[in-house]
Design a protein around this motif. Structure first.
Motif, PDB file in Angstrom:
ATOM      1  N   LEU A  70     111.933  77.642   8.440  1.00 10.64           N
ATOM      2  CA  LEU A  70     111.933  76.179   8.400  1.00 10.64           C
ATOM      3  C   LEU A  70     110.657  75.581   8.996  1.00 10.64           C
ATOM      4  O   LEU A  70     110.333  74.426   8.749  1.00 10.64           O
ATOM      5  CB  LEU A  70     113.151  75.611   9.140  1.00 10.64           C
ATOM      6  N   ARG A  71     109.927  76.362   9.804  1.00 11.55           N
ATOM      7  CA  ARG A  71     108.721  75.819  10.446  1.00 11.55           C
ATOM      8  C   ARG A  71     107.724  75.307   9.401  1.00 11.55           C
ATOM      9  O   ARG A  71     106.998  74.350   9.646  1.00 11.55           O
ATOM     10  CB  ARG A  71     108.072  76.862  11.360  1.00 11.55           C
ATOM     11  N   HIS A  72     107.710  75.945   8.221  1.00 13.23           N
ATOM     12  CA  HIS A  72     106.780  75.509   7.166  1.00 13.23           C
ATOM     13  C   HIS A  72     107.096  74.099   6.672  1.00 13.23           C
ATOM     14  O   HIS A  72     106.246  73.434   6.085  1.00 13.23           O
ATOM     15  CB  HIS A  72     106.846  76.458   5.970  1.00 13.23           C
ATOM     16  N   SER A  73     108.341  73.673   6.885  1.00 11.56           N
ATOM     17  CA  SER A  73     108.762  72.358   6.385  1.00 11.56           C
ATOM     18  C   SER A  73     108.756  71.300   7.488  1.00 11.56           C
ATOM     19  O   SER A  73     109.211  70.178   7.282  1.00 11.56           O
ATOM     20  CB  SER A  73     110.170  72.463   5.780  1.00 11.56           C
ATOM     21  N   LEU A  74     108.265  71.677   8.673  1.00 14.49           N
ATOM     22  CA  LEU A  74     108.320  70.787   9.842  1.00 14.49           C
ATOM     23  C   LEU A  74     106.957  70.599  10.476  1.00 14.49           C
ATOM     24  O   LEU A  74     106.866  70.276  11.658  1.00 14.49           O
ATOM     25  CB  LEU A  74     109.250  71.402  10.895  1.00 14.49           C
ATOM     26  N   LYS A  75     105.898  70.816   9.695  1.00 16.81           N
ATOM     27  CA  LYS A  75     104.574  70.877  10.318  1.00 16.81           C
ATOM     28  C   LYS A  75     104.076  69.540  10.862  1.00 16.81           C
ATOM     29  O   LYS A  75     103.413  69.504  11.875  1.00 16.81           O
ATOM     30  CB  LYS A  75     103.551  71.473   9.335  1.00 16.81           C
ATOM     31  N   GLU A  76     104.405  68.451  10.181  1.00 21.07           N
ATOM     32  CA  GLU A  76     103.949  67.156  10.692  1.00 21.07           C
ATOM     33  C   GLU A  76     104.979  66.560  11.651  1.00 21.07           C
ATOM     34  O   GLU A  76     106.141  66.947  11.646  1.00 21.07           O
ATOM     35  CB  GLU A  76     103.691  66.175   9.557  1.00 21.07           C
TER      36      GLU A  76
ATOM     37  N   GLY B 293     114.883  71.892   0.036  1.00 17.12           N
ATOM     38  CA  GLY B 293     114.641  70.477  -0.240  1.00 17.12           C
ATOM     39  C   GLY B 293     113.162  70.144  -0.164  1.00 17.12           C
ATOM     40  O   GLY B 293     112.633  69.341  -0.937  1.00 17.12           O
ATOM     41  N   HIS B 294     112.480  70.769   0.786  1.00 17.55           N
ATOM     42  CA  HIS B 294     111.033  70.567   0.910  1.00 17.55           C
ATOM     43  C   HIS B 294     110.296  71.177  -0.289  1.00 17.55           C
ATOM     44  O   HIS B 294     109.440  70.551  -0.905  1.00 17.55           O
ATOM     45  CB  HIS B 294     110.548  71.173   2.233  1.00 17.55           C
ATOM     46  N   LEU B 295     110.670  72.409  -0.650  1.00 18.35           N
ATOM     47  CA  LEU B 295     109.984  73.099  -1.759  1.00 18.35           C
ATOM     48  C   LEU B 295     110.229  72.407  -3.096  1.00 18.35           C
ATOM     49  O   LEU B 295     109.311  72.263  -3.907  1.00 18.35           O
ATOM     50  CB  LEU B 295     110.466  74.548  -1.862  1.00 18.35           C
ATOM     51  N   LEU B 296     111.477  71.987  -3.330  1.00 18.99           N
ATOM     52  CA  LEU B 296     111.826  71.479  -4.662  1.00 18.99           C
ATOM     53  C   LEU B 296     111.615  69.979  -4.791  1.00 18.99           C
ATOM     54  O   LEU B 296     111.214  69.491  -5.840  1.00 18.99           O
ATOM     55  CB  LEU B 296     113.293  71.786  -4.983  1.00 18.99           C
ATOM     56  N   HIS B 297     111.903  69.242  -3.735  1.00 19.67           N
ATOM     57  CA  HIS B 297     111.883  67.790  -3.847  1.00 19.67           C
ATOM     58  C   HIS B 297     110.829  67.157  -2.943  1.00 19.67           C
ATOM     59  O   HIS B 297     110.759  65.937  -2.839  1.00 19.67           O
ATOM     60  CB  HIS B 297     113.260  67.210  -3.506  1.00 19.67           C
ATOM     61  N   GLY B 298     110.039  67.968  -2.249  1.00 21.04           N
ATOM     62  CA  GLY B 298     108.988  67.430  -1.390  1.00 21.04           C
ATOM     63  C   GLY B 298     109.504  66.644  -0.190  1.00 21.04           C
ATOM     64  O   GLY B 298     108.817  65.765   0.323  1.00 21.04           O
ATOM     65  N   THR B 299     110.717  66.958   0.277  1.00 26.22           N
ATOM     66  CA  THR B 299     111.257  66.254   1.441  1.00 26.22           C
ATOM     67  C   THR B 299     110.283  66.361   2.615  1.00 26.22           C
ATOM     68  O   THR B 299     109.794  67.450   2.925  1.00 26.22           O
ATOM     69  CB  THR B 299     112.619  66.862   1.831  1.00 26.22           C
ATOM     70  N   GLY B 300     110.007  65.226   3.274  1.00 23.35           N
ATOM     71  CA  GLY B 300     108.996  65.197   4.321  1.00 23.35           C
ATOM     72  C   GLY B 300     109.463  65.771   5.642  1.00 23.35           C
ATOM     73  O   GLY B 300     110.668  65.932   5.882  1.00 23.35           O
TER      74      GLY B 300
END
Lengths: 301, 301
Positions: free
Chosen positions: A180-186, A218-225
């Motif tokens: 999940l860290r890849h989806s929490l960078k900002e 959700g991040h990979l498919l829908h670009g969830t921030g």
């Protein structure tokens, strides 16, 4: 060098990662000092020099009593201050003296234990005692957010029962070390995502395990921030905790001991369930608890 | 050096941490090679040399087709092989060519995606295709244990839906990085602790968050051993997963793709719920899937 500060006792809050000391005159703080010499970094013989170095400027010809709480009293700490089983008052009259080679007179506060369900606390008992000092006669449930959040039921001056949750540590591990860290960078935080996730996890706690990887997808498919994902992860974990801790907060008088983002997240999560809670400053409570321990144990010196 | 091995194609299973290659003649393995050049360690321009070095002995004057599955096809991989949305067959006729500077002819298999609930897989689609090849006409649910365990519903040759769980990664993080690591230092496994924890988590999934720290406290207060604690931690996580994945296994025909300890834990967990499952070897399925992809996509060379 002249000694401007002459405390009549010294309060020490010694956790796993930090060491904090307060030069005290009664209940008044004259000075404070802190270092990163937490219990986790020290071997048994390193506690005395670490403390002596930090408070050297406060020491006088007379021995100054020192009262310490936290992980310093664990088996891996300076001296093991045995757990006291609940139900009991948060503080005992008796403190455990730490072995010293020099002039320091250090006494350590015991943690609390619960036989079933198995649970332990160390350090929080002092905060609870301080909260009781600051709010005499208060009965209800205290939530102490942290790496390991504690819920404690207080009644008639005693800790009746308590329960520890690892949600804080799970949040740190999942957001720093897992996929999940890849989806929490900002940075950032999305309130609606948080409260939605809290509600979801409370109403269907069995879905927690299923929802976690969904944050990545959700991040990979829908670009969830990242702001949405971070708030949702926190909401899922705190929501699952609230589902398990329901007997602690449902219909109870609740106070939260903490002032940071995590404490505010618990406040917001309880609000989604229609539960108002009072926020209380941690440092005030810790100092009030250490002061109470010092006064109660006057006998020792 | 003489070329003893002359494959007519090469199968590659390229995950996050490992690279494995098989010199193939039809469906027969002539030789195998592997390295630790996983996708996670390589930048875009390092894939071609890493593969070329591993399979150098197998290359002839003629170009040998190479078919690869796994994270090599992710956005951070060699080339992005776009997700295909379910419901669909696990493999498409079309593979994605990887950009090469030399003579290698590499085609990458697409992963699968699901819009709602959001989910993705990469690599498992090839194992699923191989399982279908080895078990023609089989309808039911496939469980693929791993860092991120997948449950996939198969019907009439298609993947209908799937769901990913992070239980494997959570077990690794909690047992290696969290406070629980202190209670898991020795090896061992206690079957009864495992099945008890599975039952507990399935019947009261909301208690998972509460039970985790109890493992630490049980060790501190009652001296609970590492074998019991490790099995209970695994049982709690897999039990919570089974609670969330109930629609996938309840009353279904279930097969588990895996042979190690983790696969056996899933088998035992399903047994506690009265669900028999078939264990299937992963490598056979991966190779059968890569072979099917190679045959289906003959058009490309």
């Amino acid at each position: 060098m002249s000694k401007d500060i002459a405390p009549d006792w010294i309060a020490v809050d010694w956790g796993t990662t930090n060491l904090r000391a307060f030069a005290m005159q009664g209940a008044t703080v004259l000075a404070r000092a802190q270092s990163e010499d937490g219990m986790g970094k020290l071997s048994a013989d390193q506690f005395e020099p670490a403390l002596a170095a930090l408070i050297a400027d406060w020491l006088t010809a007379d021995t100054v009593p020192i009262v310490a709480c936290g992980m310093v009293g664990s088996r891996q700490g300076w001296v093991e201050a045995p757990y006291r089983p609940v139900p009991c008052t948060p503080l005992a009259d008796q403190l455990t003296p730490a072995p010293t080679s020099g002039d320091l007179d250090v006494r350590v506060i015991s943690g609390l234990s619960q036989a079933a369900p198995s649970d332990v606390m160390r350090g929080e008992e002092t905060q609870i005692a301080g909260f009781m000092q600051l709010n005499p006669g208060w009965d209800g449930v205290l939530c102490l957010p942290g790496t390991h959040t504690k819920w404690a039921q207080l009644s008639a001056g005693e800790v009746v029962s308590f329960q520890t949750f690892m949600s804080g540590e799970l949040f740190a591990l999942l957001s720093d070390k897992s996929v999940l860290r890849h989806s929490l960078k900002e940075a950032g935080w999305e309130d609606d995502a948080f409260s939605g996730a809290v509600n979801d996890a409370i109403s269907k706690p069995e879905r927690l395990a299923a929802r976690l990887f969904g944050l990545r997808a959700g991040h990979l498919l829908h670009g969830t921030g990242a702001a949405t994902t971070r708030a949702a992860l926190s909401g899922l974990l705190i929501g699952a905790e609230l589902a398990a801790a329901r007997p602690y907060w449902l219909g109870q008088n609740v106070a939260i001991l903490g002032m940071g983002r995590q404490a505010n997240a618990y406040l917001a999560a309880l609000e989604t369930q229609g539960v108002p809670a009072m926020l209380v400053d941690t440092e005030s409570a810790t100092l009030a608890g250490l002061t109470a321990a010092h006064r109660q144990s006057k006998a020792y010196s």
